[in-house]
Design an enzyme around this catalytic site. Structure first.
Site, mmCIF file in Angstrom:
data_model
loop_
_atom_site.group_PDB
_atom_site.id
_atom_site.type_symbol
_atom_site.label_atom_id
_atom_site.label_comp_id
_atom_site.label_asym_id
_atom_site.label_seq_id
_atom_site.Cartn_x
_atom_site.Cartn_y
_atom_site.Cartn_z
ATOM 1 C CB CYS A 219 12.344 49.545 1.045
ATOM 2 S SG CYS A 219 13.159 48.071 0.448
ATOM 3 C CE1 TYR B 29 -2.442 -2.968 11.870
ATOM 4 C CE2 TYR B 29 -1.275 -1.116 12.843
ATOM 5 C CZ TYR B 29 -1.510 -2.474 12.776
ATOM 6 O OH TYR B 29 -0.830 -3.315 13.598
ATOM 7 C CB CYS C 158 13.597 45.796 4.662
ATOM 8 S SG CYS C 158 13.809 47.547 4.300
ATOM 9 C CG ASP D 47 5.267 12.748 3.926
ATOM 10 O OD1 ASP D 47 5.389 12.549 5.152
ATOM 11 O OD2 ASP D 47 6.031 13.474 3.279
ATOM 12 C CE LYS E 217 10.979 6.902 4.881
ATOM 13 N NZ LYS E 217 10.634 8.213 5.256
ATOM 14 C CB CYS F 25 17.210 46.502 3.170
ATOM 15 S SG CYS F 25 16.186 46.299 1.708
ATOM 16 C CD GLU G 257 -1.149 -0.627 3.641
ATOM 17 O OE1 GLU G 257 -1.502 0.199 4.471
ATOM 18 O OE2 GLU G 257 -1.485 -1.834 3.664
ATOM 19 C CB CYS H 258 16.444 50.673 0.871
ATOM 20 S SG CYS H 258 15.853 49.877 2.373
ATOM 21 C CE LYS I 218 6.790 5.195 5.906
ATOM 22 N NZ LYS I 218 6.498 6.452 6.521
#
Ligand code: IVH
Length: 669
Positions: A430, A222, A424, A114, A312, A406, A110, A409, A112
């Site tokens: 900016c 399960y 910033c 995640d 995996k 930054c 089956e 600026c 897996k």
């Protein structure tokens, strides 16, 4: 007695349709019909609380708040699986099993999943409790949140055992995760890193009503208990479908019985290719000895069963040189470090840039310019750097020192306590912040200005013609004509687009001005509640958080925004330019015959109206409501969460699809 019977009927019907919609993906009634049944049930339950049932489908909307999740012992410990990364290890697993049992056995293969592991216990056909994995022997009781997930049954059907537990994995479908992140980015929040962490965070939220809106999903894989109907894993999992669970089916090849290692490899090969077509993430395949007696004989090691193993899949990775770390500035000033890479092919596309997330991530992985780094594409679209090849590190390499100013600026960056991102703070001067705010303002979901795109914004800004969005409305034809690529026609288009945008409804303007955390939905809620900009500007913290969906964080951000003189000035200027600063409302008394002869279908969830208000407004203005779409229908008013089937049908029959805002406009005609 009649009432009790009707409630029971409604509950049964809603359960059935809920199952068909969420578990089978095959609804037999329209969303509208479903909503009507739900509404009838809610009204009856409210009127006759003596018949209310804690597992009624009406309870899916949540509402219960959990301050602290209680930790409870698992009846059966929640173990992990041993992992393998190559086929030899699987062959060895098969040989080990055969040797210990002295014979060959069937396996079940089956996916897996995640996501976040969950164990849900049922007693006498009713959901009892849902626990997280925790440390494997004790987990957190998150029942209130789990009950809001529509694919998890609250009450079972058929011939289920009196007592059992079912385990599975809760996750965000990738399509839902994508939308969630789009909405976060739009409201100035950082995107969530991956669907699994997002699901885990959502499940730990205190307010189950918020969880209810999040559209989590779950596969259960399960079954555990003393009196299960079969002596084999796959058989019980398939049986659980009949009790109402969303479990992997043999029909869709989500689960398969395998007689030998070659069939196991076939299953692995199949999903290696097809896993990218799934709307959720998997990170491998689980192989289990199917027969319970054989499982028992094999037993457990300290951490995992000897009768199962996970294979995996390799996440597609590539190694390449990190040439330079650069820094991007977002609309709200958030700084994102970016890896500029030597171009490399990864999962079918050439990758030149990857996200480095934030300063902590760079420090944790000790990422340096000149390093060979591994990049990976996860559920998210932007690739990320996941590791460094230290063995190949150049001798003259020096640790990365995160920027303190930054990049655009040179203002000193700040980092708010508890947040991962640097900012910033030079909001008003900016350049990328100003440009991004303007781009947000003109975007489709905000002011939707024809004839004006991000490139033009860039050009206008660089030419010194606009410094903020209110300057847009002061642009003159002569000065525009002086710009590159700006001929008579494009200038006219731009000015007309700006003029037209003055009619854009208030809620979209409110979204467009870009208050941090005020996304599209929040803007609508604020507009509906406060009606105009003055009321929002004057609202206290308490008044703000009293509005549905407005929490502390949003309220604080709104207050902060309007404390800033320059924002007040901006609003004043936009008002002077004639933009809409109040809701266009359907007043209760608005009665006309402008919709005469027109038929409407209303579908989905609306923000400015309740569904009943909308229908009343149709009738008050001379229109007619109908239940389903036909070639005679004139308009489909589409809200959020409208089913795709409805949209398709409307398109096929040439029925015009309109939003609630467009509807309001029609009534003003
Ligand atoms: S069976 C004793 N089946 O993977 C065996 N687990 O690494 C119990 N998982 O904690 C697990 N998909 O959260 C099983 N089809 C699947 C699974 C699965 C995902 C997760 C589960 C478990 C972890 C083990």
């Amino acid at each position: 007695m009649e009432v009790k019977k009707r409630i029971a009927e409604l509950i049964e019907a809603l359960r059935k349709h809920n199952y068909l919609y969420y578990n089978e993906d095959a609804p037999t009634i329209s969303d509208f019909e479903f909503d009507m049944l739900m509404k009838e049930l809610q009204e009856l339950e409210e009127k006759f609380p003596e018949f209310a049932d804690e597992n009624s489908p009406s309870k899916r909307v949540g509402g219960e708040i959990t301050k602290k999740f209680e930790t409870i012992e698992h009846k059966y410990p929640m173990l992990s699986l041993s992992n393998s990364y190559n086929r030899t290890e699987l062959t060895e697993f098969d040989e080990r099993v055969q040797k210990l049992l002295g014979k060959a056995v069937d396996y079940t293969c089956e996916l897996k999943y995640d996501g976040v592991a969950i164990g849900i216990s049922y007693k006498n056909g009713k959901i009892e409790r849902a626990l997280t994995r925790g440390d494997g022997s004790k987990g957190d009781d998150i029942t209130t949140n789990v009950k809001t997930i529509r694919s998890i049954p609250l009450v079972l059907n058929g011939n289920y055992p009196d007592e059992f537990e079912i385990r599975g994995e809760i996750f965000y479908p990738l399509s839902v995760f994508k939308k969630l992140n789009e909405a976060r980015l739009e409201s100035g929040e950082a995107a969530l890193a991956n669907p699994r962490n997002a699901a885990s965070g959502t499940l730990k939220m205190q307010d189950s009503a918020v969880v209810a809106e999040r559209k989590l999903d779950c596969y259960l894989y399960y079954v555990l208990g003393e009196n299960l109907p079969y002596k084999g894993h796959l058989e019980n999992v398939q049986e659980s479908l009949k009790w109402g669970f969303k479990a992997p089916t043999v029909q869709k090849n989500l689960i398969r019985k395998c007689k030998n290692i070659d069939q196991i490899f076939e299953f692995i090969d199949y999903w290696e290719v097809h896993r990218h077509e799934l709307d959720f993430e998997i990170d491998g395949i689980v192989i289990k000895v199917n027969d319970y007696d054989a499982q028992e004989e094999l037993g457990f090691t300290a951490k995992s069963p000897r009768w199962a193993i996970a294979y995996k899949y390799q996440t597609e990775q590539a190694e390449t040189r990190l040439n330079e770390i650069s820094y991007q500035v977002g609309r709200t000033g958030a700084i994102t470090p970016v890896a500029n890479l030597e171009p490399v092919l990864l999962a079918g596309t050439t990758v030149k840039r990857a996200s480095l997330h934030n300063a902590d991530q760079i420090e944790k992985l000790d990422i340096r310019e000149g390093d060979l780094v591994q990049v990976e594409k996860g559920g998210e679209i932007i690739p990320k750097v996941v590791g460094v090849n230290l063995a190949e590190r150049p001798a003259d390499s020096t640790p990365t020192i995160y920027r303190t100013t930054c990049p655009e600026c040179e203002t000193e960056l700040v980092r708010i306590e508890g947040e991962a991102q640097h900012y910033c703070p030079n909001v008003w001067a900016c350049p990328p912040q100003i440009k991004a705010r303007m781009a947000h303002f003109i975007s489709r979901k905000a002011m939707d200005i024809d004839g004006l795109g991000e490139e033009t914004i860039e050009q206008l800004f660089d030419a010194g013609l606009v410094k903020n969005v209110s300057d847009l409305y002061r642009l003159k034809k002569d000065e525009l004509l002086l710009l590159d690529r700006m001929a008579e026609k494009s200038v006219t288009n731009l000015l007309e687009g700006l003029e037209k945008s003055k009619q854009v409804p208030f809620q979209r303007l409110l979204f467009g001005i870009g208050i941090r955390y005020v996304g599209e939905t929040v803007a609508k809620k604020l507009a509906k509640h406060f009606k105009n900009i003055e009321a929002i500007m004057q609202a206290t913290f308490e008044e703000l958080i009293a509005v549905d969906e407005i929490g502390d964080k949003i309220a604080e951000s709104i207050i902060l925004f309007f404390e800033e003189e320059r924002n007040l000035k901006l609003i004043e200027e936009l008002k002077e330019s004639g933009l809409k600063m109040e809701m266009e409302e359907m007043e209760d008394t608005s009665i006309s015959n402008v919709l005469e002869g027109k038929t409407f279908v209303v579908s989905g969830v609306f923000t400015l109206f309740s569904r009943d208000e909308l229908k009343k407004a149709i009738e008050d203005n001379g229109g007619k409501n109908v239940g389903s779409i036909s070639s005679k229908t004139n308009y489909l008013i589409a809200g959020d969460k409208m089913g795709p089937a409805k949209k398709e049908k409307a398109e096929k029959l040439g029925v015009q699809i309109i939003s609630e805002e467009e509807f309001i406009k029609m009534t003003k005609a």
